[in-house]
Design a protein around this motif. Structure first.
Motif, PDB file in Angstrom:
ATOM      1  N   ASP A   1      84.735  63.213  91.238  1.00  0.00           N
ATOM      2  CA  ASP A   1      83.999  63.317  92.528  1.00  0.00           C
ATOM      3  C   ASP A   1      84.465  63.394  93.388  1.00  0.00           C
ATOM      4  N   TYR A   2      85.939  62.520  94.003  1.00  0.00           N
ATOM      5  CA  TYR A   2      86.509  62.806  94.347  1.00  0.00           C
ATOM      6  C   TYR A   2      86.581  64.241  95.098  1.00  0.00           C
ATOM      7  N   CYS A   3      87.264  64.633  94.098  1.00  0.00           N
ATOM      8  CA  CYS A   3      87.908  66.586  94.844  1.00  0.00           C
ATOM      9  C   CYS A   3      86.562  66.889  95.204  1.00  0.00           C
ATOM     10  N   LYS A   4      85.272  66.874  94.583  1.00  0.00           N
ATOM     11  CA  LYS A   4      84.599  66.914  95.230  1.00  0.00           C
ATOM     12  C   LYS A   4      83.690  67.420  96.769  1.00  0.00           C
ATOM     13  N   GLU A   5      83.893  65.659  96.850  1.00  0.00           N
ATOM     14  CA  GLU A   5      83.614  64.996  98.137  1.00  0.00           C
ATOM     15  C   GLU A   5      84.878  66.171  99.199  1.00  0.00           C
ATOM     16  N   GLU A   6      85.278  66.372  98.422  1.00  0.00           N
ATOM     17  CA  GLU A   6      87.237  66.773 100.057  1.00  0.00           C
ATOM     18  C   GLU A   6      86.843  68.376  99.688  1.00  0.00           C
ATOM     19  N   GLY A   7      85.963  68.357  99.075  1.00  0.00           N
ATOM     20  CA  GLY A   7      85.991  70.335  98.602  1.00  0.00           C
ATOM     21  C   GLY A   7      86.820  70.956  98.314  1.00  0.00           C
ATOM     22  N   LEU A   8      88.130  70.048  96.917  1.00  0.00           N
ATOM     23  CA  LEU A   8      89.120  70.850  96.414  1.00  0.00           C
ATOM     24  C   LEU A   8      88.771  71.038  94.930  1.00  0.00           C
ATOM     25  N   GLY A   9      87.679  70.458  94.663  1.00  0.00           N
ATOM     26  CA  GLY A   9      87.065  70.769  93.319  1.00  0.00           C
ATOM     27  C   GLY A   9      86.046  72.185  92.848  1.00  0.00           C
TER      28      GLY A   9
ATOM     29  N   GLY B   1      95.100  68.373  90.180  1.00  0.00           N
ATOM     30  CA  GLY B   1      94.533  68.320  89.176  1.00  0.00           C
ATOM     31  C   GLY B   1      94.250  67.347  89.354  1.00  0.00           C
ATOM     32  N   LEU B   2      93.742  67.078  87.916  1.00  0.00           N
ATOM     33  CA  LEU B   2      93.729  65.394  87.030  1.00  0.00           C
ATOM     34  C   LEU B   2      95.025  64.961  86.900  1.00  0.00           C
ATOM     35  N   GLY B   3      95.873  65.155  87.025  1.00  0.00           N
ATOM     36  CA  GLY B   3      96.554  64.239  87.871  1.00  0.00           C
ATOM     37  C   GLY B   3      97.911  64.521  86.370  1.00  0.00           C
ATOM     38  N   PHE B   4      97.847  65.614  85.418  1.00  0.00           N
ATOM     39  CA  PHE B   4      98.778  65.676  84.695  1.00  0.00           C
ATOM     40  C   PHE B   4      98.893  66.553  84.131  1.00  0.00           C
ATOM     41  N   GLY B   5     100.174  67.285  83.715  1.00  0.00           N
ATOM     42  CA  GLY B   5      99.925  68.999  83.313  1.00  0.00           C
ATOM     43  C   GLY B   5     100.882  69.333  82.102  1.00  0.00           C
ATOM     44  N   PHE B   6     101.599  70.462  81.588  1.00  0.00           N
ATOM     45  CA  PHE B   6     102.421  70.544  80.286  1.00  0.00           C
ATOM     46  C   PHE B   6     104.090  71.674  80.850  1.00  0.00           C
ATOM     47  N   ASP B   7     104.957  71.147  80.354  1.00  0.00           N
ATOM     48  CA  ASP B   7     105.850  72.382  80.443  1.00  0.00           C
ATOM     49  C   ASP B   7     107.473  72.499  79.485  1.00  0.00           C
TER      50      ASP B   7
END
Length: 573
Positions: free
Chosen positions: A562-570, A470-476
């Motif tokens: 942009d990177y995620c789109k290029e890798e097809g992850l987004g 994802g964006l590199g962070f999350g909640f817990d």
């Protein structure tokens, strides 16, 4: 005297009482004293209750099909404790016994009920347990934690027999003598795994987490303990287990770097220390020497000695900053310098070879006086950086060798619109420029998580951790104090993670677009605009420092997307 046998005589003899013996009745014959083949039934046989194997045999279904078609090819060895009624499996065969019970319940076939076994005389509890350990070891059937638990049981049995505590070396010698050789170092890691990893990762360990990953965790725990004790005298183990337990999601989801990063982040919050300072402390505690990993040739040493790094001209702003420096920040900067020295020393190209023309002020400011130039620079400083000149100089050297050029704040301030925003975990000196060192998805996520940590610290929000997706962070278990400041940053971060998609406008203090743009970024709810009076919606306008960091976060996040789109992850599947 001869008596004629008559019917009456026979009846009289039969009605007489039988001979009574004073001996006790034998309920069963004693067990054999040697290995003896025998036939037992399923109701006479039990599995070994202390079997170290806790997970199902992956070949269970294949074994069941084979036994159903062919019967037992190998008779299970059995034994019996003195005074007990039932036999138990001696050294391996618990899976076969479970299969026989299933097959008899399904078919009622007598060949699964009566089985040929090899009886072995009972020796001791320790002998029975070590027999199962050794048998499973031959087939490689135990996970690391199952072996560790078996060794811990053996230690307890030995100490009960001897009435003394065994050292790791003595335990190793005893196990070797009984046919289960293990080094004392491996035994130590096994026991440490039970004490400091199993309580937090029981499912992951039983699912087969490997020895290398476990050893990495033990090393990390021991090093972090040293770092913790440097700042706090409380027990580190409780904190360690609390953070580690958040990662009990199975071996496939195990990520050592994420665990290490979250440990440092949570420690920084708990101890009130800087993330990078703790990271440097961890490197020292782990005895990792960067200079040893990058040894310099004699020629490289001579080159550096002949061309020492050139000092950067000090400015009034930096002088003023140093006069009001924080001792903790100074300590961190010194450690950061040491680390960068190691990296910089491994580069053969000295800083004196950096293109000096790039460091000259632009011609359109040549007519400005020194005081005017300094005024321009000061006008672009939102909050001073805690980075020393030496650290900056070494970073420039590293970037030069990598074919990159770091932006120079003081020079760019005279020809562009840069900003500087210092912080606990992230310093921003250019909102837009992305250095090559961080221009990758993994590094972008790391930088984003540092910026988010600073924003969360500013708003007293807890429960945020770094991720590798994802964006590199999350909640817990997110915690915030519901103040306007906390609500503001909370709304920003949850919006970035798309957690407000299902919220209606009635659930928010204002329409989401207005709350994010009008108030948080601009502050237009604080003043009267047209016929709309000022209005308190429970949110603040971000201070300048946090605004700069938000802009930088947005820039990095856009690049990451942009990177995620290029890798097809987004894209949704």
């Amino acid at each position: 005297m001869n008596h004629k046998i008559t019917e009456a005589l026979i009846t009289e003899q039969l009605e007489q009482q039988t001979f009574k013996s004073g001996a006790a009745t034998i309920k069963r014959l004693p067990d054999p004293q040697l290995d003896t083949p025998m036939v037992v039934t399923l109701d006479q046989l039990r599995a070994y209750e202390n079997n170290p194997r806790q997970t199902k045999n992956p070949l269970y279904d294949d074994l069941k099909a084979s036994i159903k078609a062919r019967g037992l090819d190998h008779s299970p060895p059995i034994t019996r404790r003195p005074g007990e009624e039932h036999f138990i499996i001696s050294t391996g065969g618990n899976t076969r016994l479970a299969i026989l019970n299933e097959l008899y319940a399904e078919t009622k076939d007598d060949r699964f009920f009566r089985i040929h076994c090899l009886f072995r005389p009972w020796q001791s509890e320790a002998n029975a347990l070590i027999g199962h350990l050794a048998e499973n070891e031959l087939h490689g059937a135990l996970t690391f934690i199952e072996r560790a638990q078996g060794v811990a049981q053996m230690k307890a049995l030995y100490e009960s027999e001897l009435s003394e505590e065994l050292s790791l070396r003595k335990l190793s010698e005893r196990l070797r003598a009984d046919g289960y050789p293990l080094s004392h170092a491996l035994i130590g890691r096994m026991l440490e795994c039970i004490n400091s990893i199993q309580p937090a990762l029981p499912n992951t360990l039983l699912s087969g987490l490997g020895r290398p990953q476990i050893e990495n965790l033990i090393i990390l725990k021991n090093s972090l303990t040293k770092v913790w004790n440097k700042y706090d005298d409380s027990d580190f183990l409780e904190f360690w287990l609390m953070v580690l337990s958040m990662h009990d999601n199975g071996p496939d989801s195990f990520n050592f770097e994420v665990i290490r990063d979250q440990m440092l982040g949570q420690m920084a919050a708990m101890l009130g220390q800087d993330y990078h300072s703790l990271e440097l402390d961890l490197e020292i505690a782990g005895n990792k020497n960067h200079l040893d990993k990058n040894p310099l040739s004699p020629e490289a040493l001579k080159t550096i000695e002949a061309n020492p790094p050139q000092p950067i001209t000090s400015t009034a702003a930096s002088t003023d900053t140093n006069q009001h420096s924080d001792p903790k920040i100074d300590e961190y900067s010194e450690k950061q310098e040491d680390w960068l020295d190691d990296a910089g020393d491994s580069l053969e190209k000295p800083i004196s070879q950096i293109n000096q023309a790039e460091r000259q002020p632009p011609s359109n400011t040549a007519e400005c006086s020194d005081s005017e130039r300094q005024a321009i620079i000061d006008g672009h400083i939102v909050s001073p950086s805690n980075e020393t000149e030496r650290v900056t100089r070494i970073k420039q050297q590293v970037a030069q060798v990598l074919g990159d050029t770091l932006p120079n704040f003081e020079e760019n301030a005279l020809k562009a619109i840069p900003v500087m925003a210092g912080g606990r975990m992230a310093n921003v000196s250019d909102v837009w420029y992305i250095e090559k060192q961080i221009d990758s998805p993994a590094e972008l996520r790391h930088q984003i998580s540092l910026l988010v940590s600073d924003l969360a610290y500013f708003a007293n929000i807890k429960g945020i951790f770094a991720t590798q997706e994802g964006l590199g962070f999350g909640f817990d278990k997110l915690e915030h104090d519901s103040s306007p400041t906390s609500n503001t940053v909370f709304l920003l971060l949850t919006s970035l993670l798309r957690l407000n998609d299902n919220h209606s406008n009635e659930q928010l203090p204002a329409p989401l677009s207005a709350a994010l743009f009008s108030q948080i970024l601009v502050g237009s709810y604080d003043i009267t605009i047209g016929y709309n009076p000022a209005k308190d919606i429970g949110l603040i306008r971000l201070p300048d420092v946090e605004l700069v960091k938000l802009f930088r976060l947005i820039r990095l996040a856009r690049k990451l997307v942009d990177y995620c789109k290029e890798e097809g992850l987004g894209h949704a599947e």
